[in-house]
Design an enzyme around this catalytic site. Structure first.
Site, PDB file in Angstrom:
ATOM      1  CB  SER A   1       5.138  -4.644   0.025  1.00  0.00           C
ATOM      2  OG  SER A   1       3.918  -3.966   0.222  1.00  0.00           O
TER       3      SER A   1
ATOM      4  CE1 TYR B   1       6.403  -1.099  -3.619  1.00  0.00           C
ATOM      5  CE2 TYR B   1       4.304  -1.897  -2.776  1.00  0.00           C
ATOM      6  CZ  TYR B   1       5.597  -1.483  -2.559  1.00  0.00           C
ATOM      7  OH  TYR B   1       6.108  -1.461  -1.279  1.00  0.00           O
TER       8      TYR B   1
END
Length: 270
Positions: free
Chosen positions: A162, A177
């Site tokens: 990501s 995350y």
């Protein structure tokens, strides 16, 4: 030196993955990157193994019907339920894939979960869940696939990380995350370095703001604020991310390993 590169390819074929067996993790939702990748791979001749924690007969029928309607014929797919947090689950589904198709050639890991919260609000349980799915799960399924790839001395891994891993959050997802996805980048590079002598490639993609359910938690204002900072002035389509997976899975990227590929509309040019 004579240029022989045209002769090295026996033929040019628009089916970039013809008869390749590709394992795709996280394709149960028709809005997901995993589904878009499965559809595109099937269109390019791949045989597919679709893994998901929630996979069942109803979802398998929905996915298979959707892909068939797009590519014009019934895809060659097996659908398996798998909790990638569990090493035994990962080994079993890879074994089933090999038993069915005879081998596997490629692994694309699109599974992941996200939660947006401040660091001081993250509980032990919340941290463990994010890390177990995003990082440990990636490690587990890669390890299971690598057992097959090392035997055949060939294979391709494509992992999804990501943009959050590169810039320290700031879009969707909390620090846990971002940390988990940062680990995916390092893990993929480590695999690439260790297994390159065995003709096994591993690359990682860092997407940002793709049209999936991960954007559902954003208000219209929040989404517009993010889009205003994207040079291309829009969010990405799942098929655009799938196209990057196709490139990395195919022989077109045969000399690429250990790379981090940005698919972010220019929001993080570095």
């Amino acid at each position: 030196m004579k240029n022989t590169h045209l002769n090295e390819n026996k033929k040019y074929n628009h089916l970039l993955l013809e008869n390749k067996v590709c394992v795709i993790v996280g394709g149960a939702s028709l809005r997901s990157i995993g589904y878009a990748t499965a559809e595109l791979f099937a269109a390019h001749g791949a045989k597919l193994v679709l893994l998901d924690l929630v996979m069942n007969a109803e979802i398998a029928n929905e996915v298979g019907t959707a892909i068939a309607s797009q590519i014009g014929h019934k895809p060659d797919i097996i659908y398996l339920q798998c909790d990638i947090r569990n090493t035994s689950d990962c080994d079993k589904v890879i074994e089933k894939a090999v038993a069915h198709f005879g081998t596997i050639d490629c692994l694309v890991n699109c599974a992941g979960i996200v939660k947006s919260e401040g660091m001081l609000s993250i509980t032990d349980e919340g941290y463990d869940l994010i890390m177990d799915v995003n990082l440990k799960g990636t490690f587990n399924i890669c390890k299971s696939a690598l057992k097959i790839f090392t035997e055949k001395q060939a294979g391709v891994i494509v992992n999804l990380s990501s943009l959050s891993a590169q810039r320290g959050g700031g879009l969707v997802g909390g620090s846990h995350y971002a940390a988990s996805k940062g680990g995916v980048i390092s893990l993929t590079r480590s695999i690439a370095r260790e297994f390159a002598p065995m003709n096994i490639r591993a690359n990682v993609i860092c997407p940002a703001m793709i049209e999936t359910s991960m954007l559902d938690g954003l208000s219209e204002k929040q989404l517009n604020d993010v889009i205003s900072g994207i040079p291309l002035k829009r969010v990405g389509k799942t098929i655009e991310l799938a196209g990057t997976c196709l490139f990395l899975a195919s022989d077109l990227s045969g000399f690429i390993t250990g790379a981090t590929i940005d698919v972010n509309g220019g929001i993080h040019i570095h």
